[in-house]
Design an enzyme around this catalytic site. Structure first.
Site, PDB file in Angstrom:
ATOM      1  N   ASN A   1       0.939  -1.203  -0.162  1.00 30.18           N
ATOM      2  CA  ASN A   1      -0.091  -0.209   0.513  1.00 30.18           C
ATOM      3  C   ASN A   1       1.535   1.162  -0.090  1.00 30.18           C
ATOM      4  O   ASN A   1       1.794   1.380   0.964  1.00 30.18           O
ATOM      5  CB  ASN A   1      -0.881  -0.279   1.000  1.00 30.18           C
ATOM      6  CG  ASN A   1      -2.263   0.742   1.613  1.00 30.18           C
ATOM      7  OD1 ASN A   1      -1.394   1.494   0.514  1.00 30.18           O
ATOM      8  ND2 ASN A   1      -3.329   1.530   1.555  1.00 30.18           N
TER       9      ASN A   1
ATOM     10  N   HIS B   1       0.734   6.119   1.872  1.00 35.03           N
ATOM     11  CA  HIS B   1       1.872   7.445   2.150  1.00 35.03           C
ATOM     12  C   HIS B   1       2.676   7.550   1.138  1.00 35.03           C
ATOM     13  O   HIS B   1       3.286   8.859   1.984  1.00 35.03           O
ATOM     14  CB  HIS B   1       1.892   6.931   3.972  1.00 35.03           C
ATOM     15  CG  HIS B   1       1.010   6.786   4.724  1.00 35.03           C
ATOM     16  ND1 HIS B   1       0.113   7.348   4.726  1.00 35.03           N
ATOM     17  CD2 HIS B   1      -0.249   5.270   5.292  1.00 35.03           C
ATOM     18  CE1 HIS B   1      -0.825   6.492   5.688  1.00 35.03           C
ATOM     19  NE2 HIS B   1      -0.908   5.888   5.092  1.00 35.03           N
TER      20      HIS B   1
ATOM     21  N   HIS C   1      -5.292   3.324  -1.528  1.00 34.54           N
ATOM     22  CA  HIS C   1      -7.302   3.663  -0.710  1.00 34.54           C
ATOM     23  C   HIS C   1      -7.926   5.034  -1.302  1.00 34.54           C
ATOM     24  O   HIS C   1      -7.034   6.696  -0.931  1.00 34.54           O
ATOM     25  CB  HIS C   1      -6.413   3.304   0.586  1.00 34.54           C
ATOM     26  CG  HIS C   1      -8.136   3.632   1.579  1.00 34.54           C
ATOM     27  ND1 HIS C   1      -8.500   3.584   2.657  1.00 34.54           N
ATOM     28  CD2 HIS C   1      -9.332   4.379   1.165  1.00 34.54           C
ATOM     29  CE1 HIS C   1      -9.819   3.759   2.778  1.00 34.54           C
ATOM     30  NE2 HIS C   1      -9.770   4.336   2.158  1.00 34.54           N
TER      31      HIS C   1
ATOM     32  N   ARG D   1      -9.798   8.143  -0.712  1.00 30.09           N
ATOM     33  CA  ARG D   1     -10.737   8.124   0.410  1.00 30.09           C
ATOM     34  C   ARG D   1     -10.973   9.238  -0.135  1.00 30.09           C
ATOM     35  O   ARG D   1     -10.845  10.484  -1.087  1.00 30.09           O
ATOM     36  CB  ARG D   1      -9.652   8.921   1.570  1.00 30.09           C
ATOM     37  CG  ARG D   1      -8.559   7.882   2.826  1.00 30.09           C
ATOM     38  CD  ARG D   1      -7.855   8.473   3.847  1.00 30.09           C
ATOM     39  NE  ARG D   1      -9.412   8.200   4.112  1.00 30.09           N
ATOM     40  CZ  ARG D   1      -9.530   7.116   5.569  1.00 30.09           C
ATOM     41  NH1 ARG D   1      -9.037   5.922   5.683  1.00 30.09           N
ATOM     42  NH2 ARG D   1     -10.469   7.769   6.247  1.00 30.09           N
TER      43      ARG D   1
ATOM     44  N   ARG E   1      -7.062  12.663   0.616  1.00 28.13           N
ATOM     45  CA  ARG E   1      -6.107  13.554   1.864  1.00 28.13           C
ATOM     46  C   ARG E   1      -4.471  12.472   0.663  1.00 28.13           C
ATOM     47  O   ARG E   1      -3.372  13.485   1.476  1.00 28.13           O
ATOM     48  CB  ARG E   1      -6.393  12.792   3.088  1.00 28.13           C
ATOM     49  CG  ARG E   1      -6.018  11.516   3.320  1.00 28.13           C
ATOM     50  CD  ARG E   1      -6.209  10.812   5.601  1.00 28.13           C
ATOM     51  NE  ARG E   1      -7.949  11.186   5.247  1.00 28.13           N
ATOM     52  CZ  ARG E   1      -7.697  10.445   6.530  1.00 28.13           C
ATOM     53  NH1 ARG E   1      -7.085   9.610   7.269  1.00 28.13           N
ATOM     54  NH2 ARG E   1      -8.884  10.849   7.063  1.00 28.13           N
ATOM     55  N   HIS E   2      -4.952  12.009   0.362  1.00 28.14           N
ATOM     56  CA  HIS E   2      -3.492  10.877  -0.137  1.00 28.14           C
ATOM     57  C   HIS E   2      -3.143  10.847  -1.546  1.00 28.14           C
ATOM     58  O   HIS E   2      -2.649  11.605  -2.726  1.00 28.14           O
ATOM     59  CB  HIS E   2      -2.521  10.188   1.282  1.00 28.14           C
ATOM     60  CG  HIS E   2      -3.708   8.901   1.358  1.00 28.14           C
ATOM     61  ND1 HIS E   2      -4.508   8.584   0.515  1.00 28.14           N
ATOM     62  CD2 HIS E   2      -3.938   8.641   2.881  1.00 28.14           C
ATOM     63  CE1 HIS E   2      -5.164   7.510   1.752  1.00 28.14           C
ATOM     64  NE2 HIS E   2      -4.897   7.578   2.428  1.00 28.14           N
TER      65      HIS E   2
ATOM     66  N   GLU F   1      -8.205   0.159  -2.874  1.00 32.00           N
ATOM     67  CA  GLU F   1      -9.118  -0.349  -1.371  1.00 32.00           C
ATOM     68  C   GLU F   1     -10.305   1.636  -1.161  1.00 32.00           C
ATOM     69  O   GLU F   1      -9.657   2.106  -2.144  1.00 32.00           O
ATOM     70  CB  GLU F   1      -8.522   0.714  -0.375  1.00 32.00           C
ATOM     71  CG  GLU F   1      -7.777  -0.787   0.065  1.00 32.00           C
ATOM     72  CD  GLU F   1      -6.799  -0.694   2.101  1.00 32.00           C
ATOM     73  OE1 GLU F   1      -6.691   1.033   2.134  1.00 32.00           O
ATOM     74  OE2 GLU F   1      -5.718  -1.377   1.807  1.00 32.00           O
TER      75      GLU F   1
ATOM     76  N   THR G   1      -6.708   6.129  10.228  1.00 31.17           N
ATOM     77  CA  THR G   1      -6.691   5.229   9.090  1.00 31.17           C
ATOM     78  C   THR G   1      -7.983   4.113   9.391  1.00 31.17           C
ATOM     79  O   THR G   1      -8.596   3.944  10.162  1.00 31.17           O
ATOM     80  CB  THR G   1      -5.803   4.211   9.518  1.00 31.17           C
ATOM     81  OG1 THR G   1      -5.209   3.556   8.263  1.00 31.17           O
ATOM     82  CG2 THR G   1      -5.034   3.885  10.730  1.00 31.17           C
ATOM     83  N   THR G   2      -8.060   3.760   8.940  1.00 27.87           N
ATOM     84  CA  THR G   2      -9.343   2.218   8.743  1.00 27.87           C
ATOM     85  C   THR G   2      -9.076   2.201  10.172  1.00 27.87           C
ATOM     86  O   THR G   2      -8.171   0.899   9.857  1.00 27.87           O
ATOM     87  CB  THR G   2      -9.252   1.902   7.573  1.00 27.87           C
ATOM     88  OG1 THR G   2      -8.495   2.316   6.450  1.00 27.87           O
ATOM     89  CG2 THR G   2     -10.617   1.118   7.738  1.00 27.87           C
TER      90      THR G   2
ATOM     91  N   GLU H   1     -10.532  -9.462   3.541  1.00 22.99           N
ATOM     92  CA  GLU H   1      -9.489  -9.766   3.691  1.00 22.99           C
ATOM     93  C   GLU H   1      -9.744  -9.084   5.046  1.00 22.99           C
ATOM     94  O   GLU H   1     -10.824  -8.844   6.058  1.00 22.99           O
ATOM     95  CB  GLU H   1      -8.873  -8.345   3.378  1.00 22.99           C
ATOM     96  CG  GLU H   1      -7.054  -7.847   4.258  1.00 22.99           C
ATOM     97  CD  GLU H   1      -7.126  -6.394   3.312  1.00 22.99           C
ATOM     98  OE1 GLU H   1      -6.960  -6.528   2.370  1.00 22.99           O
ATOM     99  OE2 GLU H   1      -5.516  -5.529   4.088  1.00 22.99           O
TER     100      GLU H   1
ATOM    101  N   HIS I   1      -3.439  -4.487   8.125  1.00 24.75           N
ATOM    102  CA  HIS I   1      -3.578  -3.572   8.828  1.00 24.75           C
ATOM    103  C   HIS I   1      -2.606  -3.675   9.993  1.00 24.75           C
ATOM    104  O   HIS I   1      -2.797  -4.271  10.728  1.00 24.75           O
ATOM    105  CB  HIS I   1      -5.025  -3.067   9.207  1.00 24.75           C
ATOM    106  CG  HIS I   1      -4.872  -1.497   9.579  1.00 24.75           C
ATOM    107  ND1 HIS I   1      -4.628  -1.081  10.496  1.00 24.75           N
ATOM    108  CD2 HIS I   1      -5.921  -0.350   8.684  1.00 24.75           C
ATOM    109  CE1 HIS I   1      -4.766   0.227   9.848  1.00 24.75           C
ATOM    110  NE2 HIS I   1      -5.535   1.081   8.690  1.00 24.75           N
TER     111      HIS I   1
ATOM    112  N   GLY J   1       1.221  -1.559   3.998  1.00 21.89           N
ATOM    113  CA  GLY J   1       1.616   0.206   3.862  1.00 21.89           C
ATOM    114  C   GLY J   1       2.299   1.233   4.549  1.00 21.89           C
ATOM    115  O   GLY J   1       3.926   1.218   4.319  1.00 21.89           O
TER     116      GLY J   1
HETATM  117  N1  PXP Z   1      -4.993  -3.307   4.167  1.00 17.34           N
HETATM  118  C1  PXP Z   1      -6.304  -2.349   4.150  1.00 17.34           C
HETATM  119  C2  PXP Z   1      -7.873  -2.879   4.449  1.00 17.34           C
HETATM  120  C3  PXP Z   1      -6.255  -1.324   4.744  1.00 17.34           C
HETATM  121  O1  PXP Z   1      -6.705  -0.366   4.749  1.00 17.34           O
HETATM  122  C4  PXP Z   1      -5.151  -0.817   4.802  1.00 17.34           C
HETATM  123  C5  PXP Z   1      -4.672   0.827   5.164  1.00 17.34           C
HETATM  124  O2  PXP Z   1      -4.615   0.936   4.545  1.00 17.34           O
HETATM  125  C6  PXP Z   1      -4.165  -1.533   4.717  1.00 17.34           C
HETATM  126  C7  PXP Z   1      -3.928  -3.054   4.620  1.00 17.34           C
HETATM  127  C8  PXP Z   1      -2.698  -1.345   5.040  1.00 17.34           C
HETATM  128  O3  PXP Z   1      -2.584  -1.248   6.312  1.00 17.34           O
HETATM  129  P1  PXP Z   1      -0.993  -0.242   6.952  1.00 17.34           P
HETATM  130  O4  PXP Z   1      -1.057   0.790   6.208  1.00 17.34           O
HETATM  131  O5  PXP Z   1      -1.070  -0.337   8.451  1.00 17.34           O
HETATM  132  O6  PXP Z   1      -0.069  -1.651   6.868  1.00 17.34           O
END
Ligand code: PXP
Length: 240
Positions: free
Chosen positions: A6, A9, A42, A44, A48-49, A69, A99-100, A150, A190, A212
């Site tokens: 991901n 960032h 993602h 959003r 924001r990013h 996403e 974040t989510t 997921e 995540h 990510g």
């Molecule tokens: N999976 C999903 C569904 C997410 O929403 C995110 C964050 O955008 C990630 C994985 C990756 O999470 P992290 O950035 O904490 O590794």
């Protein structure tokens, strides 16, 4: 086990000055060269990013899978139908969250989600639902007819005591095998980082991990030496 990287960032850093650097496509191509099996972004609702143009550029440039996403908001669904990523992962989204924060409540939003899934599947987009590792949510996904889920590993990643860590890991393992035995493709992600990923990657029926933040943070540290050395070389050569 596949790795989805991901790169949100990378875009967060760029958006600090709303410029062109770091270049999102360049970042995605480096991830692919390093072994990423898919690129995850993602889009959003508050942008924001990742921006719409990032997704369009990535769609053309990458050679692995593009996993978008997204929330189930109408304008985002429409955008997804237009871009046709290889995969769409539907996530819950709150404006104020950093974040989510958790998985989708599939039980509560059953009819809204089913409409989104059917629309995306019509465009040959593989749909995955991001849910908490809870049997009732997995059952609801099966009822919806999705083939991929997921599992949210954020509570495991945020556990602060050995007891909580063990409890969350057990919950993830049980959910993974429960879903796998029902015939679902199981992914997870995540909050996974270089220290906590081992216990999750050893659950070998998980097919894909999406990671990510920790990768982008590690890149900033291990890339810093070369970045400073390169700048020093330029200014030293110019001053002679
Ligand atoms: N999976 C999903 C569904 C997410 O929403 C995110 C964050 O955008 C990630 C994985 C990756 O999470 P992290 O950035 O904490 O590794």
């Amino acid at each position: 086990m596949r790795l989805g990287v991901n790169i949100d960032h990378i875009a967060s850093l760029r958006q600090l000055r709303k410029g062109k650097e770091p270049n999102i496509v360049e970042a995605a191509l480096i991830c692919e060269q390093a072994g990423a099996d898919s690129i995850v972004v993602h889009l959003r609702e508050d942008r924001r990013h990742i921006q719409d143009t990032d997704v369009l550029l990535l769609r053309k440039a990458i050679t692995t899978k593009l996993n978008l996403e997204m929330s189930s908001a109408e304008d985002i669904v429409r955008f997804c139908e237009k871009v046709k990523p290889d995969q769409a992962t539907i996530v819950p989204e709150k404006r104020q969250e950093v974040t989510t924060e958790g998985g989708l409540d599939v039980l509560k939003n059953f009819y809204k989600i089913v409409r989104v899934i059917r629309r995306l599947e019509k465009r040959n987009i593989a749909v995955s639902l991001f849910i908490d590792p809870i049997k009732e949510q997995i059952d609801a996904c099966l009822k919806l007819g999705v083939h991929r889920i997921e599992l949210h590993t954020g509570h495991y990643a945020n556990a602060r005591t050995p007891h909580s860590l063990k409890k969350n890991l057990r919950q993830i393992k049980e959910a993974v095998y429960y879903a796998h035995n029902l015939g679902l493709h199981v992914y997870a992600g995540h909050g996974l980082d270089y220290n906590n990923v081992g216990a999750i990657s050893s659950i070998n029926v998980i097919e894909e991990l999406n990671i990510g933040y920790s990768i982008v943070c590690r890149a900033a540290i291990i890339g810093l030496f070369n970045a400073v050395a390169q700048m020093k070389k330029i200014i030293t050569e110019k001053s002679i």
